[in-house]
Design an enzyme around this catalytic site. Structure first.
Site, PDB file in Angstrom:
ATOM      1  N   HIS A  94       3.529   0.141  -2.763  1.00  0.00           N
ATOM      2  CA  HIS A  94       3.874  -1.280  -2.895  1.00  0.00           C
ATOM      3  C   HIS A  94       5.375  -1.542  -3.027  1.00  0.00           C
ATOM      4  CE1 HIS A  94      -0.255  -2.181  -2.825  1.00  0.00           C
ATOM      5  NE2 HIS A  94      -0.528  -2.171  -4.113  1.00  0.00           N
ATOM      6  N   GLN A 140      -7.294  -4.598   2.265  1.00  0.00           N
ATOM      7  CA  GLN A 140      -7.561  -3.616   1.220  1.00  0.00           C
ATOM      8  C   GLN A 140      -8.457  -4.278   0.176  1.00  0.00           C
ATOM      9  OE1 GLN A 140      -6.286  -0.477   1.357  1.00  0.00           O
ATOM     10  NE2 GLN A 140      -6.621   0.354  -0.689  1.00  0.00           N
ATOM     11  N   ASN A 175       0.830  -1.199   0.000  1.00  0.00           N
ATOM     12  CA  ASN A 175       0.000   0.000   0.000  1.00  0.00           C
ATOM     13  C   ASN A 175       0.873   1.260   0.000  1.00  0.00           C
ATOM     14  OD1 ASN A 175      -2.478   1.599   0.135  1.00  0.00           O
ATOM     15  ND2 ASN A 175      -3.414  -0.258   0.937  1.00  0.00           N
ATOM     16  N   ARG A 176       0.292   2.403   0.360  1.00  0.00           N
ATOM     17  CA  ARG A 176       0.929   3.698   0.139  1.00  0.00           C
ATOM     18  C   ARG A 176       1.581   4.258   1.402  1.00  0.00           C
ATOM     19  NH1 ARG A 176      -3.659   3.275  -2.943  1.00  0.00           N
ATOM     20  NH2 ARG A 176      -3.431   3.838  -5.148  1.00  0.00           N
ATOM     21  N   HIS A 204      -0.737  -9.681  -3.956  1.00  0.00           N
ATOM     22  CA  HIS A 204      -1.594  -8.827  -4.781  1.00  0.00           C
ATOM     23  C   HIS A 204      -2.275  -9.627  -5.893  1.00  0.00           C
ATOM     24  CE1 HIS A 204      -3.074  -5.132  -6.526  1.00  0.00           C
ATOM     25  NE2 HIS A 204      -2.404  -4.403  -5.636  1.00  0.00           N
ATOM     26  N   SER A 205      -2.853 -10.763  -5.548  1.00  0.00           N
ATOM     27  CA  SER A 205      -3.606 -11.530  -6.545  1.00  0.00           C
ATOM     28  C   SER A 205      -4.943 -10.874  -6.846  1.00  0.00           C
ATOM     29  CB  SER A 205      -3.842 -12.963  -6.046  1.00  0.00           C
ATOM     30  OG  SER A 205      -2.640 -13.704  -6.073  1.00  0.00           O
ATOM     31  N   TYR A 206      -5.330 -10.955  -8.119  1.00  0.00           N
ATOM     32  CA  TYR A 206      -6.614 -10.442  -8.602  1.00  0.00           C
ATOM     33  C   TYR A 206      -7.518 -11.634  -8.885  1.00  0.00           C
ATOM     34  CZ  TYR A 206      -4.530  -5.827  -9.650  1.00  0.00           C
ATOM     35  OH  TYR A 206      -3.918  -4.596  -9.587  1.00  0.00           O
ATOM     36  N   GLU A 235      -6.301  -7.635  -0.224  1.00  0.00           N
ATOM     37  CA  GLU A 235      -4.913  -7.621   0.220  1.00  0.00           C
ATOM     38  C   GLU A 235      -4.879  -7.502   1.746  1.00  0.00           C
ATOM     39  OE1 GLU A 235      -3.069  -4.352  -2.095  1.00  0.00           O
ATOM     40  OE2 GLU A 235      -4.960  -4.512  -3.211  1.00  0.00           O
ATOM     41  N   ASP A 292     -11.268   1.055  -3.204  1.00  0.00           N
ATOM     42  CA  ASP A 292      -9.817   0.952  -3.099  1.00  0.00           C
ATOM     43  C   ASP A 292      -9.464   1.435  -1.702  1.00  0.00           C
ATOM     44  OD1 ASP A 292      -7.169   0.509  -3.620  1.00  0.00           O
ATOM     45  OD2 ASP A 292      -6.917   2.193  -5.005  1.00  0.00           O
TER      46      ASP A 292
END
Length: 356
Positions: A112, A294, A86-87, A186-188, A321, A256
């Site tokens: 990330h 997330q 994340n940020r 970070h799997s979609y 996440e 998000d």
């Protein structure tokens, strides 16, 4: 795919990096015929094949069938994220009286792990098999100063697939100098294996979430989800809730946001989220030891890098996440993300698949 007599892990070539290093793909197969494919580049989960209610298998994660697109993996498909998922606001933080500047790769913020991050490096891989599970242990040493982070960080990530169709991700790290750490995957996911995720139903076990500013940095508030599109405590069709008028959905162009998970135990795995695809009957439950998750609804996927599952297009997949909160090094009232010498970073997340 059909049930098999024993678990297995196989290794095969996946491509060559520009510096000449070979990349391998490891295929994990359990007794139910479920398969997970992982790469030693980025410790990336490239495929997950699970059955629907009729026993038909489909790949339910976004990814690529060759190495080249992963070298420009701006969406971080399937990768281990580190040192910090994340940020971090403006890529800056102070630690023990010293200021640090990280890469600004998501202007104006750090995202990330930076330009290289753990998703763009090779990992050492050791496959293993047991009667009840199969997996791969990935290790690497992140040197002092990598992506601007202090200290040498030794990291282990274990992917383990059991015979009940549960994929466990176990993270372990130690450091020789105080450093922020917030590892995740970070799997979609698209449980239908095609189309969008707008028809998926999601439940998130959280009474609160983190509102963000225009740069997607948490404001510091832990907001009540009641009466908002972020109240996902009951099964909710994503396409219905994401269309509701709300300033936070406008800022994120959809979901998000980090959710503050309700904890049922101090140290054990807790049910964080459940995703259902009514069309196929596939169900994914996410268990974690982390304080947050997330939820990202694929708002910035644009089809510019077509993948092996679909065009990687707008809202074609979602991420859950599991992690500590964004920008925690700058927000001391958030759960601590600083690892110090002599301490051990250790956490686990499990993705459990079924059909109904």
């Amino acid at each position: 795919m059909t049930p098999v007599d024993s678990v297995s892990v196989t290794q095969a070539p996946f491509g060559i990096l520009p510096d000449g290093q070979p990349v391998s793909v490891f295929t994990l197969t359990n007794r139910q015929g479920m398969q997970v494919k992982v790469l030693d580049f980025g410790a990336i989960i490239s495929e997950i094949h699970v059955p629907d209610r009729d026993g038909s298998f489909a790949d339910v994660v976004l990814g690529f069938d060759r190495i080249e697109p992963y070298l420009a993996n701006g969406a971080f498909l399937g990768a281990v994220i580190g040192r910090y998922g994340n940020r971090i606001a403006e890529g800056r933080f102070s630690l023990d009286g010293k200021d640090y500047q990280l890469a600004v790769n998501n202007a104006p913020n750090h995202l990330h792990g930076g330009n290289q991050g753990f998703h763009q490096v090779m990992w050492q891989a050791e496959p293993f098999t047991r009667d009840d599970a199969v997996g791969v242990t990935f290790t690497r040493s992140s040197p002092h100063g990598e992506d601007g982070y202090p200290g040498k960080l030794d990291v282990t990530v274990v992917y383990e697939l059991d015979n009940d169709n549960a994929l466990s991700l176990r993270y372990h790290a130690v450091t020789d100098q105080a450093t922020p750490i917030n590892l995740t995957n970070h799997s979609y996911f698209n449980l239908a294996g095609q189309g969008t995720i707008l028809g998926h139903e999601v439940t998130i076990n959280a009474d609160r979430y983190l509102p963000v500013d225009a740069g997607s940095i948490p404001t510091g508030e832990l907001a009540d989800v009641s009466g908002t599109p972020f109240d996902l405590r009951q099964s909710t069709i994503i396409g219905d809730s994401i269309a509701l008028p709300h300033e936070q959905l406008r800022i994120g162009r959809g979901y998000d946001h980090n959710f503050v998970l309700n904890k049922q135990a101090d140290h054990g795995l807790n049910l964080a989220a459940t995703v259902r695809d009514p069309q196929s009957g596939r169900v994914m439950q996410v268990y974690t030891q982390e304080p947050g998750v997330q939820f990202y609804s694929g708002n910035f996927l644009d089809g510019s890098q077509p993948g092996k599952l679909c065009a990687n297009s707008y809202r074609s997949a979602l991420c859950l996440e599991t992690q500590h909160f964004p920008d925690s090094p700058n927000q001391p009232h958030f759960p601590n993300t600083i690892l110090r010498p002599g301490q051990v970073y250790q956490t686990e997340t499990v993705y459990r698949f079924s059909a109904e």
